[in-house]
Design a protein around this motif. Structure first.
Motif, PDB file in Angstrom:
ATOM      1  N   SER A 684     -22.105 -12.429  -8.737  1.00 19.60           N
ATOM      2  CA  SER A 684     -23.321 -11.710  -9.140  1.00 19.60           C
ATOM      3  C   SER A 684     -24.451 -12.680  -9.456  1.00 19.60           C
ATOM      4  N   GLU A 685     -25.619 -12.436  -8.845  1.00 16.89           N
ATOM      5  CA  GLU A 685     -26.790 -13.273  -9.149  1.00 16.89           C
ATOM      6  C   GLU A 685     -27.261 -13.048 -10.576  1.00 16.89           C
ATOM      7  N   LYS A 686     -26.965 -11.870 -11.101  1.00 20.53           N
ATOM      8  CA  LYS A 686     -27.438 -11.527 -12.444  1.00 20.53           C
ATOM      9  C   LYS A 686     -26.573 -12.155 -13.529  1.00 20.53           C
ATOM     10  N   THR A 687     -25.255 -12.016 -13.408  1.00 17.43           N
ATOM     11  CA  THR A 687     -24.356 -12.442 -14.492  1.00 17.43           C
ATOM     12  C   THR A 687     -23.484 -13.648 -14.142  1.00 17.43           C
ATOM     13  N   GLY A 688     -23.332 -13.957 -12.842  1.00 13.46           N
ATOM     14  CA  GLY A 688     -22.428 -15.037 -12.432  1.00 13.46           C
ATOM     15  C   GLY A 688     -20.973 -14.607 -12.372  1.00 13.46           C
ATOM     16  N   GLU A 689     -20.698 -13.305 -12.600  1.00 10.55           N
ATOM     17  CA  GLU A 689     -19.315 -12.811 -12.523  1.00 10.55           C
ATOM     18  C   GLU A 689     -18.822 -12.802 -11.082  1.00 10.55           C
ATOM     19  N   GLY A 690     -17.526 -12.956 -10.905  1.00  8.98           N
ATOM     20  CA  GLY A 690     -16.898 -12.718  -9.611  1.00  8.98           C
ATOM     21  C   GLY A 690     -16.436 -11.279  -9.585  1.00  8.98           C
ATOM     22  N   ILE A 691     -17.001 -10.490  -8.681  1.00 12.10           N
ATOM     23  CA  ILE A 691     -16.742  -9.047  -8.655  1.00 12.10           C
ATOM     24  C   ILE A 691     -16.059  -8.677  -7.340  1.00 12.10           C
ATOM     25  N   ALA A 692     -14.922  -7.993  -7.439  1.00  5.38           N
ATOM     26  CA  ALA A 692     -14.195  -7.553  -6.246  1.00  5.38           C
ATOM     27  C   ALA A 692     -14.948  -6.404  -5.601  1.00  5.38           C
ATOM     28  N   VAL A 693     -15.512  -6.667  -4.431  1.00  2.00           N
ATOM     29  CA  VAL A 693     -16.285  -5.651  -3.726  1.00  2.00           C
ATOM     30  C   VAL A 693     -15.377  -4.849  -2.794  1.00  2.00           C
ATOM     31  N   ASP A 694     -14.344  -5.489  -2.297  1.00  3.92           N
ATOM     32  CA  ASP A 694     -13.442  -4.804  -1.376  1.00  3.92           C
ATOM     33  C   ASP A 694     -12.028  -5.336  -1.587  1.00  3.92           C
ATOM     34  N   GLY A 695     -11.050  -4.494  -1.334  1.00  2.00           N
ATOM     35  CA  GLY A 695      -9.657  -4.912  -1.505  1.00  2.00           C
ATOM     36  C   GLY A 695      -8.758  -4.303  -0.455  1.00  2.00           C
ATOM     37  N   ARG A 696      -7.782  -5.080  -0.026  1.00  2.00           N
ATOM     38  CA  ARG A 696      -6.772  -4.602   0.927  1.00  2.00           C
ATOM     39  C   ARG A 696      -5.404  -5.067   0.452  1.00  2.00           C
ATOM     40  N   ILE A 697      -4.462  -4.149   0.346  1.00  2.00           N
ATOM     41  CA  ILE A 697      -3.110  -4.486  -0.112  1.00  2.00           C
ATOM     42  C   ILE A 697      -2.096  -3.873   0.845  1.00  2.00           C
ATOM     43  N   LYS A 698      -1.111  -4.686   1.208  1.00  2.00           N
ATOM     44  CA  LYS A 698      -0.027  -4.221   2.072  1.00  2.00           C
ATOM     45  C   LYS A 698       1.300  -4.601   1.425  1.00  2.00           C
ATOM     46  N   VAL A 699       2.271  -3.688   1.445  1.00  2.00           N
ATOM     47  CA  VAL A 699       3.573  -3.950   0.836  1.00  2.00           C
ATOM     48  C   VAL A 699       4.652  -3.993   1.920  1.00  2.00           C
ATOM     49  N   ARG A 700       5.786  -4.619   1.568  1.00  3.14           N
ATOM     50  CA  ARG A 700       6.968  -4.539   2.436  1.00  3.14           C
ATOM     51  C   ARG A 700       7.672  -3.238   2.067  1.00  3.14           C
ATOM     52  N   ILE A 701       7.608  -2.282   2.953  1.00  3.71           N
ATOM     53  CA  ILE A 701       7.873  -0.889   2.601  1.00  3.71           C
ATOM     54  C   ILE A 701       9.311  -0.641   2.133  1.00  3.71           C
ATOM     55  N   ASP A 702      10.300  -1.230   2.815  1.00  2.00           N
ATOM     56  CA  ASP A 702      11.697  -1.002   2.420  1.00  2.00           C
ATOM     57  C   ASP A 702      12.001  -1.634   1.070  1.00  2.00           C
ATOM     58  N   GLU A 703      11.488  -2.852   0.887  1.00  2.00           N
ATOM     59  CA  GLU A 703      11.714  -3.562  -0.377  1.00  2.00           C
ATOM     60  C   GLU A 703      11.034  -2.842  -1.536  1.00  2.00           C
ATOM     61  N   ALA A 704       9.829  -2.319  -1.278  1.00  2.00           N
ATOM     62  CA  ALA A 704       9.097  -1.585  -2.316  1.00  2.00           C
ATOM     63  C   ALA A 704       9.844  -0.314  -2.700  1.00  2.00           C
ATOM     64  N   ALA A 705      10.335   0.402  -1.687  1.00  2.57           N
ATOM     65  CA  ALA A 705      11.065   1.648  -1.946  1.00  2.57           C
ATOM     66  C   ALA A 705      12.315   1.385  -2.776  1.00  2.57           C
ATOM     67  N   LYS A 706      13.026   0.308  -2.439  1.00  5.32           N
ATOM     68  CA  LYS A 706      14.248  -0.032  -3.164  1.00  5.32           C
ATOM     69  C   LYS A 706      13.937  -0.439  -4.601  1.00  5.32           C
ATOM     70  N   THR A 707      12.907  -1.262  -4.780  1.00  2.00           N
ATOM     71  CA  THR A 707      12.559  -1.760  -6.117  1.00  2.00           C
ATOM     72  C   THR A 707      12.090  -0.632  -7.028  1.00  2.00           C
ATOM     73  N   LEU A 708      11.290   0.289  -6.479  1.00  3.03           N
ATOM     74  CA  LEU A 708      10.708   1.360  -7.292  1.00  3.03           C
ATOM     75  C   LEU A 708      11.609   2.596  -7.347  1.00  3.03           C
ATOM     76  N   GLY A 709      12.780   2.528  -6.683  1.00  2.00           N
ATOM     77  CA  GLY A 709      13.703   3.664  -6.720  1.00  2.00           C
ATOM     78  C   GLY A 709      13.167   4.870  -5.984  1.00  2.00           C
ATOM     79  N   CYS A 710      12.405   4.624  -4.928  1.00  2.00           N
ATOM     80  CA  CYS A 710      11.826   5.721  -4.154  1.00  2.00           C
ATOM     81  C   CYS A 710      12.839   6.162  -3.103  1.00  2.00           C
ATOM     82  N   ASP A 711      13.284   7.411  -3.165  1.00  2.00           N
ATOM     83  CA  ASP A 711      14.292   7.895  -2.221  1.00  2.00           C
ATOM     84  C   ASP A 711      13.658   8.655  -1.061  1.00  2.00           C
ATOM     85  N   CYS A 712      12.383   8.389  -0.855  1.00  2.00           N
ATOM     86  CA  CYS A 712      11.631   9.086   0.186  1.00  2.00           C
ATOM     87  C   CYS A 712      12.158   8.713   1.567  1.00  2.00           C
TER      88      CYS A 712
END
Length: 718
Positions: A684-712
């Motif tokens: 930011s030119e005003k405050t000097g903060e680092g601001i997240a303008v955009d985000g992208r997240i991808k998970v390993r789907i089988d590992e995530a399901a197993k860890t979170l106990g998702c039986d989907c």
């Protein structure tokens, strides 16, 4: 007693497979043990018995009448398992298996090695190899050379681990020429049991080993290596030559972070984080080891150069300055002393040029005078042959002074014939000698690198208050729909749950909601589509910036729907995100990519459209310490922009550091996150903060399901 002592400091050795046949490994090892005058008992084992290399041979290990500490096994691979059984019956705990024919040969060999390791563990043994060159220890009380290298070892202060037997043998053959010596050497071969980490821990408090050198093609357990090396490098230097620098496979990644990552980036990050000095050639590895063998760690990075020729002195000055060290500011008192004996034509400023006519007395007096200067931490002495002054005489004079003044590093640069270096290799030296100033500058840089690491405070891994449950629910929702890729909205929600500063935003699913959000947030705003099927929004015109009023916002929303309809992408649309528009020209990037062996790798650097063009990025292995995060920020070229170049508002460096640490906590808490990008992290030119303008997240789907106990079922089916 450490079981490894049975291997590295044995009182008795049995060579199982000893032979009288010339040029066989069983014969060569017996010769080395004999010729290097092993201080313990040697028992050759050969089915024919007899006498081998002057020692009574036994037909079986069980026949040996006394205790045996170490068995060096050189029999055919098909007999190795039975041999281990016999060693166990004899009570032997240390094995060095020279024999090849294990996992390096394929599936059958790998199974044989698995069985070998199981026996070693079941019997409480330790094993070097298989498929290795052997081990040695030059301590006068031991004098063990249980290798089949061509040359006998040279005694020194280095503990050396080589993953390559042939390379290790080649190095042992040229140690004398390198003016170096080993305290201990281990060729780990297939490292079924003992690996580099084992030896790091073993040598941590060994007084014979003053520095550790590693040749590695892989790091078996990066987490354990990091823990051990971070601790040991605070006590003694570790220099590593890590082979295999290709980044094959990185192009398959979908995120910016992933595509810029690679196996070697992970290794480089790991070594940097734990204070290991990485070298990229054998030449540099041993050139710099020579400095550590003959120099103390300096008190600072201020270098004085003494020369008898102006040109090389200037070149040395350039090399010192370009390496980040400082040219020492010679005190007036030192200058006066130098003027009292040097000719008027000499220069007493640094570099100190004694001129070509300098006799040996001037070398001695100048070095003794400069050593006393409190502004000098290290000294490079340059010699060029002039007026009949002999190089070896100058070298001996310098070494005499060094012996009386051991407190500061003194490095010789002798631009003379190779014959000088042959003579030096036959002498006991107490300072390193190089042919070129650039080599000396690099050696001093390595000494200073070690100093800085040892002085650096231990880093801490902070724990922040975060909303972990919210993130779990967001990811579970994605899994229920069978999606590995989180939407933009979900990604930003995850970042916010972990306290990462993001733009003010809201989700709208129709024109009236769009207008309402725009008015609430305040203009100008940014509109971004969030879709379950399209992750790269800019490819379809899914991001519109600097929307100045409600009318423009409504029009842009309708135009987006038309574009998506035309491309057949409207069905995946979740809605649009309306965000505050943060003004700033400095775009950074931070993210995470997962290496299959090293785990989550954090990235930071110059972002926006430049990220994959300029590649001004740096990596570290998660979890990050506060030191790691700050090092990342300061190590990119774009750091000068963050400091506030050309009148811009300085960035809040501490807040950016915290952003990286919070990201590190996120991927440590959710280890199944495969890729993550914040691009841009806008300053930011005003405050000097680092601001997240955009985000992208991808998970390993089988590992995530197993860890979170998702039986989907849809998640598990992917």
């Amino acid at each position: 007693m450490n079981v490894l002592d049975k291997i590295m400091k044995p009182k008795s050795i049995a060579v199982i497979g000893a032979s009288t046949k010339p040029k066989t490994i069983g014969s060569e090892i017996m010769q080395r043990l004999r010729d290097y005058k092993f201080n313990g008992q040697i028992y050759p084992i050969n089915p024919k018995g007899g006498v081998i290399e002057g020692f009574q041979a036994y037909t079986s290990i069980k026949e040996v009448p006394n205790e045996v500490d170490l068995a060096v096994i050189v029999v055919n691979s098909k007999f190795v398992l039975d041999t281990i059984d016999q060693c166990n019956e004899k009570g032997i705990k240390g094995l060095c298996i020279i024999t090849a024919g294990f996992k390096e040969t394929g599936k059958e060999g790998a199974e044989l090695e698995r069985q070998l390791l199981q026996k070693v563990r079941d019997y409480g043994m330790r094993c070097v190899g298989p498929n290795c060159l052997g081990v040695l220890n030059t301590n006068d009380d031991i004098r063990m050379d249980a290798t089949f290298a061509e040359s006998l070892p040279v005694k020194g202060d280095i503990g050396f681990v080589s993953q390559s037997g042939a390379l290790g043998g080649g190095i042992l053959n040229i140690l004398k020429d390198l003016n170096l010596g080993f305290a201990q050497f281990v060729s780990i071969g297939n490292q079924a049991d003992i690996n580099a980490e084992t030896m790091l821990e073993y040598w941590e408090n060994d007084n014979d080993v003053k520095q550790i050198l590693l040749y590695m093609e892989s790091i078996q357990n990066p987490q354990n290596f990091r823990k051990l090396a971070s601790r040991i490098t605070k006590k003694k230097p570790i220099l590593a030559l890590k082979a295999g620098r290709s980044a094959a496979g990185a192009s398959a990644a979908s995120s910016h972070t992933g595509s810029l990552a690679g196996a070697d980036k992970a290794a480089a990050a790991l070594l940097k984080q734990c204070g290991v000095i990485r070298e990229f050639s054998l030449k540099n590895l041993f050139a710099n080891a020579k400095a550590f063998s003959n120099c103390p760690i300096p008190k600072g990075n201020r270098v004085a150069i003494i020369t008898n020729s102006g040109g090389p002195g200037i070149m040395a000055t350039d090399a010192v300055c370009e390496s980040g060290m400082q040219m020492a500011k010679i005190t007036d008192e030192t200058k006066e002393k130098l003027r009292s004996f040097l000719p008027a034509a000499a220069s007493v400023k640094n570099p100190i040029d004694m001129i070509a006519s300098a006799p040996i007395e001037h070398y001695k007096q100048t070095l003794e005078t400069v050593l006393q200067d409190e502004n000098v931490d290290m000294i490079a002495v340059i010699y060029l042959p002039f007026l009949g002054l002999k190089d070896i005489d100058v070298a001996q004079a310098l070494m005499e002074i060094k012996a009386k003044n051991p407190q500061k590093p003194i490095i010789g640069v002798f631009m003379t014939t190779s014959d000088f270096f042959v003579k030096i290799s036959n002498m006991e030296v107490n300072m390193p000698f190089y042919m070129y100033a650039e080599e000396a500058a690099e050696a001093m840089t390595r000494l200073d690198q070690q100093r800085q690491w040892m002085e650096k405070p231990q880093g801490a891994i902070p724990a922040f208050n975060v909303d972990k449950t919210k993130v779990e629910n967001i990811i579970k929702n994605s899994l229920k729909e069978g999606r590995a890729q989180l939407t933009t909205l979900e990604s930003i929600d995850v970042l916010e749950a972990y306290g990462i500063r993001a733009c003010k935003y809201g989700l709208a699913t129709n024109e009236e909601e769009v207008a309402k959000l725009g008015n609430q947030i305040g203009y100008p705003v940014v509109m971004k589509m969030t879709s379950k099927t399209t992750s790269h929004k800019t490819d379809v015109g899914g991001v519109v910036v600097n929307i100045k009023d409600e009318t423009q916002l409504r029009n842009e929303y309708k135009a987006l729907l038309q574009r998506l309809e035309a491309k057949g992408l409207i069905d995946g649309l979740e809605g649009v995100i309306i965000q505050e528009m943060v003004k700033g020209s400095r775009e950074m990037v931070c993210g995470v990519a997962t290496d299959p062996q090293y785990g989550p790798m954090m990235m930071f650097g110059l972002g926006g459209v430049f990220v994959e063009v300029m590649k001004d990025v740096t990596f570290r292995i998660a979890p990050l310490t506060d030191n790691d995060a700050m090092d990342m920020i300061k190590s990119v070229k774009a750091y000068k922009l963050l400091e506030g170049a050309r009148g811009t508002t300085p960035a809040q460096i501490g807040q950016i550091q915290e952003t990286l640490l919070r990201l590190s906590q996120l991927v440590n808490d959710f280890k199944f996150i495969d890729e993550l990008d914040i691009n841009p992290l806008l300053i930011s030119e005003k405050t000097g903060e680092g601001i997240a303008v955009d985000g992208r997240i991808k998970v390993r789907i089988d590992e995530a399901a197993k860890t979170l106990g998702c039986d989907c079922s849809c998640a598990c089916a992917k």
